[in-house]
Structures are given as structure tokens and as C-alpha cells.
Design an enzyme around this catalytic site. Sequence first.
Site, PDB file in Angstrom:
ATOM      1  N   ILE A   1       0.911  -1.199   0.083  1.00 28.05           N
ATOM      2  CA  ILE A   1       0.060  -0.004  -0.009  1.00 28.05           C
ATOM      3  C   ILE A   1       0.749   1.213   0.091  1.00 28.05           C
ATOM      4  O   ILE A   1       1.649   1.494   0.786  1.00 28.05           O
ATOM      5  CB  ILE A   1      -0.988  -0.050   1.340  1.00 28.05           C
ATOM      6  N   THR A   2       0.561   1.891  -1.170  1.00 27.39           N
ATOM      7  CA  THR A   2       1.404   3.327  -1.378  1.00 27.39           C
ATOM      8  C   THR A   2       1.044   4.242  -0.019  1.00 27.39           C
ATOM      9  O   THR A   2      -0.349   4.290   0.117  1.00 27.39           O
ATOM     10  CB  THR A   2       1.326   3.635  -2.500  1.00 27.39           C
TER      11      THR A   2
ATOM     12  N   GLU B   1      -0.986  -0.390 -10.038  1.00 25.35           N
ATOM     13  CA  GLU B   1      -2.229   0.182 -10.683  1.00 25.35           C
ATOM     14  C   GLU B   1      -2.549  -0.817 -11.892  1.00 25.35           C
ATOM     15  O   GLU B   1      -3.226  -0.162 -13.038  1.00 25.35           O
ATOM     16  CB  GLU B   1      -2.024   1.733 -10.971  1.00 25.35           C
TER      17      GLU B   1
ATOM     18  N   THR C   1      -0.837  -4.455 -13.715  1.00 22.74           N
ATOM     19  CA  THR C   1       0.356  -4.688 -14.666  1.00 22.74           C
ATOM     20  C   THR C   1       0.238  -4.459 -16.006  1.00 22.74           C
ATOM     21  O   THR C   1      -1.100  -4.373 -16.700  1.00 22.74           O
ATOM     22  CB  THR C   1       0.682  -6.369 -14.449  1.00 22.74           C
TER      23      THR C   1
ATOM     24  N   ILE D   1      23.830   4.001 -22.674  1.00 20.44           N
ATOM     25  CA  ILE D   1      24.723   5.239 -23.364  1.00 20.44           C
ATOM     26  C   ILE D   1      25.622   5.722 -22.379  1.00 20.44           C
ATOM     27  O   ILE D   1      26.621   6.250 -22.668  1.00 20.44           O
ATOM     28  CB  ILE D   1      23.673   6.251 -23.792  1.00 20.44           C
TER      29      ILE D   1
ATOM     30  N   ARG E   1      30.514  13.439 -23.505  1.00 23.66           N
ATOM     31  CA  ARG E   1      31.294  12.427 -23.647  1.00 23.66           C
ATOM     32  C   ARG E   1      31.794  12.145 -24.924  1.00 23.66           C
ATOM     33  O   ARG E   1      31.370  12.024 -25.710  1.00 23.66           O
ATOM     34  CB  ARG E   1      30.676  11.240 -23.066  1.00 23.66           C
TER      35      ARG E   1
HETATM   36  N1  CAA Z   1     -14.816   1.064 -14.627  1.00 20.14           N
HETATM   37  C1  CAA Z   1     -16.106   0.491 -13.835  1.00 20.14           C
HETATM   38  N2  CAA Z   1     -16.547  -0.630 -13.886  1.00 20.14           N
HETATM   39  C2  CAA Z   1     -15.948  -1.610 -13.947  1.00 20.14           C
HETATM   40  C3  CAA Z   1     -14.698  -1.454 -14.855  1.00 20.14           C
HETATM   41  C4  CAA Z   1     -14.212   0.134 -15.025  1.00 20.14           C
HETATM   42  N3  CAA Z   1     -13.223   0.522 -15.473  1.00 20.14           N
HETATM   43  N4  CAA Z   1     -13.972  -2.321 -15.142  1.00 20.14           N
HETATM   44  C5  CAA Z   1     -14.657  -3.420 -14.847  1.00 20.14           C
HETATM   45  N5  CAA Z   1     -15.918  -2.974 -14.311  1.00 20.14           N
HETATM   46  C6  CAA Z   1     -16.803  -3.618 -13.549  1.00 20.14           C
HETATM   47  C7  CAA Z   1     -17.487  -4.570 -14.674  1.00 20.14           C
HETATM   48  O1  CAA Z   1     -18.469  -3.763 -15.334  1.00 20.14           O
HETATM   49  C8  CAA Z   1     -18.188  -5.788 -13.832  1.00 20.14           C
HETATM   50  O2  CAA Z   1     -19.482  -5.296 -13.155  1.00 20.14           O
HETATM   51  P1  CAA Z   1     -20.798  -6.165 -13.493  1.00 20.14           P
HETATM   52  O3  CAA Z   1     -20.317  -7.556 -13.195  1.00 20.14           O
HETATM   53  O4  CAA Z   1     -21.568  -5.669 -12.316  1.00 20.14           O
HETATM   54  O5  CAA Z   1     -21.140  -5.987 -14.805  1.00 20.14           O
HETATM   55  C9  CAA Z   1     -16.938  -5.929 -12.489  1.00 20.14           C
HETATM   56  O6  CAA Z   1     -16.404  -4.700 -12.558  1.00 20.14           O
HETATM   57  C10 CAA Z   1     -16.081  -7.022 -12.742  1.00 20.14           C
HETATM   58  O7  CAA Z   1     -15.443  -6.765 -13.924  1.00 20.14           O
HETATM   59  P2  CAA Z   1     -14.887  -8.156 -14.728  1.00 20.14           P
HETATM   60  O8  CAA Z   1     -15.934  -9.120 -14.932  1.00 20.14           O
HETATM   61  O9  CAA Z   1     -14.112  -7.548 -15.815  1.00 20.14           O
HETATM   62  O10 CAA Z   1     -14.102  -8.614 -13.745  1.00 20.14           O
HETATM   63  P3  CAA Z   1     -12.791  -9.582 -13.889  1.00 20.14           P
HETATM   64  O11 CAA Z   1     -12.290 -10.011 -12.692  1.00 20.14           O
HETATM   65  O12 CAA Z   1     -12.747 -10.373 -15.011  1.00 20.14           O
HETATM   66  O13 CAA Z   1     -11.569  -8.450 -14.363  1.00 20.14           O
HETATM   67  C11 CAA Z   1      -9.854  -6.669 -13.939  1.00 20.14           C
HETATM   68  C12 CAA Z   1     -11.273  -7.189 -13.563  1.00 20.14           C
HETATM   69  C13 CAA Z   1      -9.868  -5.728 -15.047  1.00 20.14           C
HETATM   70  C14 CAA Z   1      -8.960  -7.831 -14.186  1.00 20.14           C
HETATM   71  C15 CAA Z   1      -9.608  -6.266 -12.450  1.00 20.14           C
HETATM   72  O14 CAA Z   1      -9.639  -6.959 -11.569  1.00 20.14           O
HETATM   73  C16 CAA Z   1      -8.356  -5.225 -12.383  1.00 20.14           C
HETATM   74  O15 CAA Z   1      -8.219  -4.121 -12.906  1.00 20.14           O
HETATM   75  N6  CAA Z   1      -7.333  -5.776 -12.017  1.00 20.14           N
HETATM   76  C17 CAA Z   1      -5.866  -5.117 -11.530  1.00 20.14           C
HETATM   77  C18 CAA Z   1      -6.061  -4.543 -10.326  1.00 20.14           C
HETATM   78  C19 CAA Z   1      -5.108  -3.321 -10.189  1.00 20.14           C
HETATM   79  O16 CAA Z   1      -5.223  -2.492 -11.048  1.00 20.14           O
HETATM   80  N7  CAA Z   1      -4.577  -3.320  -8.774  1.00 20.14           N
HETATM   81  C20 CAA Z   1      -3.868  -1.978  -8.805  1.00 20.14           C
HETATM   82  C21 CAA Z   1      -3.792  -1.957  -7.007  1.00 20.14           C
HETATM   83  S1  CAA Z   1      -3.749  -0.376  -6.562  1.00 20.14           S
HETATM   84  C22 CAA Z   1      -2.191   0.266  -6.652  1.00 20.14           C
HETATM   85  O17 CAA Z   1      -1.386  -0.358  -7.089  1.00 20.14           O
HETATM   86  C23 CAA Z   1      -2.136   1.547  -6.142  1.00 20.14           C
HETATM   87  C24 CAA Z   1      -0.922   2.132  -5.410  1.00 20.14           C
HETATM   88  O18 CAA Z   1      -0.612   1.918  -4.542  1.00 20.14           O
HETATM   89  C25 CAA Z   1       0.226   2.636  -6.482  1.00 20.14           C
END
Ligand code: CAA
Length: 393
Positions: free
Chosen positions: A157-158, A363, A365, A337, A268
Amino acid sequence: MEFTFTEDQLAVKEAARDFAQNELLPGVIDRDRDMIYPEAEVRKMAEMGFLGMMVSPDYGGGGMDTLSYVLAMEEISKVDASCSVIMSVNNSLACWGLEQFGNEEQKRKYLTPLASGECLGAFCLSEPEAGSDATSQRTTAEDKGDHYLLNGTKNWITNGGKSMIHLVMAQSHPDLQHRGINTLIVDKTWPGVTIGGKEDKLGIRASDTHSIMYSDVRVPKENRIGDDGFGFKFAMSTLDGGRIGIAAQALGIAAGAYELAVKYAKERTTFGHPIIQHQAISFKLADMATEIEAARLLVYRAAKLKDMGLDYSTAAAMAKLYASETAMKVTIEAVQIHGGYGYVKEYHVERLMRDAKITQIYEGTSEIQRLVISRSILKGQIYQPIPESMHHI
Ligand code: CAA
């Protein structure tokens, strides 16, 4: 596609550049080496309005657009990606989600101090066994009538140690799968919140990354964002904007490494000439410049779509995918470089190379960005005619 900037946007870019060059650069190597959190620098970012840039002035924010935000992110990331991730998470993941989906009381109470930078926010989605597969939340938020009982562990967690306000995703109705997830606003000081040790990372070493444990934390019902079960959609929508911030970070890392490589290549000399005159080097620089420019256009385009109120989910995924891959490639070439000098800390490019790696991971991969993009292709959402409203861009 061309972008023109307003005077205000250019002023933000210049202020960010001056701040990065004058105040972040001097201590960046020490902070990276010793994992020193940039306390004074973050305070200065708050004073300059960089922590709540897009939040409405009604809640103490800067009321700026996303394009201004990415311009500032780019400049700060050229020098110090640890500072820019602190900034990005506070702006895109904490402030934006609260402003967009929080109710008035939540905004007054939590958004206002976040926007001014009086305190920081954290976005607590990832878990030991739920990273890319974010729907598989093991953290639970049991409905106890007037409150939720929160239990579970969040990872990587950032702002994990420094943040006062956590936005925590947790499962309340396992039978409903992702539709049972809630996002709760949690105060770090509440009983049952334990912050784990600071992670010793490859890059962005000065940023504050921790695990957080929640053990029987009582969260008042009024701290749930949106309706019951809205938590996953909250996370996904918020991450769409977060990915623009990280794309801008990756762009900045790439551009910073490139600028250093050009400078070095002019200074360089080998075989009687500055190395920039050797085609082996100048062609590398040509490729680097071209890829950075392509990344820049994707990042600005995603920001512009967001500012225009158009759908930007796929554009954000493309920007993050391309910019982060570019950051990795360009920083590796910048080290090459610099030769032996590139391998030592003093020349900055080895740090930028280590920092670039995380942009392909957090955020979402690069693989997850490809998943998001390919699903849009399947749905026929890509390769549609450009909307008329964008023709002037
Ligand atoms: N906006 C709104 N709703 C969305 C959406 C979006 N961009 N993308 C998906 N949804 C909704 C879908 O409509 C679906 O809803 P319903 O079933 O009600 O229609 C629901 O979310 C589930 O979506 P999927 O069926 O597509 O789910 P999935 O499991 O197949 O895939 C995923 C989802 C895109 C892979 C998602 O899990 C994902 O983005 N994973 C990566 C997680 C991530 O980015 N983590 C980063 C951590 S935070 C971080 O890194 C912060 C930091 O500290 C720097």
C-alpha cells in the site's frame, strides 16, 4: 493530433519543473539509497497545491484539469518518482474517488484534508492473494447493523505508513462475488489498524509502502462509499484515472532518463568525437525520443478525454501500457549510453531504470492493461470513428 496548452497549464508545468529541479533533485540519491521518506518535500507539494490538484476549490483543491495534473506528474517524475507516486495516489486514487462517489458529509470530513495535503490517503485494494485478480478479495467487512467489522490484510500500500485515511475494499457478501464488495473509509488511528514494516523495494525506495492489517476494526456504516456492493466498481472507476497518473509518471521517468542521456552524449567523447555523433548512440536517442513522444501523446489524449467527460478507460490502459513499457526500454538505453557511469548512483539513470520497473506493475500490470484493451476490442469499442468533439485536438 496536436495539443495546445493554456497559460495556466504551462505555469503548472513550469512550477513543477522548478520544484523538481531545485528542491527534489539535491537529496534524491540519498533518499533513494537510505529509503528516507520525503517528509519536507511532500509538505512543500501540499503547499504548492500538488496533492489535490483536480479537487474542486469547494473542498480545498486546485480545481485544475487532468492535463495540468499529468504535466505536473511528468515534471516531478523526471527527477523523483518516489515523490510522484505519493502525489499520484493522493490525487487520483484517494481524492478523485472520494469527490466523485462520496457523499457531502464524507467529502467535508475526509476529502478536504486530503485535497489540501493536511493528510494523505491510501487506496487499499491489493492483498497477499488478490493483486491482478482484484475481485478475489479476502478482506471482509461484516455487516453489523450500524457498523462494519473489518478484517484482513492489504499489501504493497502506497502511503501505507503516512496516510491518515484509508479507502479499503472488502467483501461484505461473498455469495455476490465482486458485487458484494464495499469500499470503506477507515481512519488509521482506529483500534485494530496495524501498519506493517516499510517495504525494502527495488525502486521508488523513498516512497512509503507497507502492508496494513485490519483486525476487528469497527467502521461506521456512514463511512461506506456509495450503495451496498458498489465497492468494486468504485475501485475500477478510480483506477481508470489512477492509470493516467501512473502513465504520466512513466512518461516522466522516460523523459528524465532521455534528457540525461542526451546531455551525457553531447559531453562524452570517444574516438575523437562526442558520442552523440556516433550513429550507434544517435540512433538509440532517435528511437528513445520517438517512443517518448508517442507515449506523451497517449498520456495527454487519455487526460484530455477525461477532461472532456468522454470514456477514457481504454485510453488510460493504452497510455499506461505504452508509457510504462517505454519507461523501461528508455531507461535501460540511458544506462547503456552512459556506459560505466550509468551503473553508478551519481548519474541518476540507474535509479530511473529501477523506478521504471514498478510502472509496469502497479495500478494494473502491463498484462492487465492488455486485458482491458483486448476486452474493449472484443466489445467493438476501439477503432470507432473519432467523435466530432475531438476533431479540434
Ligand atoms: N469501471 C467501472 N466498472 C468496471 C470497470 C471500470 N473500468 N472495469 C470493470 N468494471 C466492472 C464490470 O462492469 C463488472 O461489473 P458487473 O459484473 O456488475 O457488470 C465488474 O467490474 C467486474 O469486472 P470483470 O468481469 O471485468 O472482472 P474480472 O475479474 O474479469 O477483471 C480486472 C477485472 C480488469 C482484471 C480487474 O480485476 C483489474 O483491474 N485488476 C487489476 C487490479 C489493479 O489494478 N490493482 C492495482 C492496485 S492499486 C495500486 O497499485 C495503487 C498503488 O499503491 C500505486
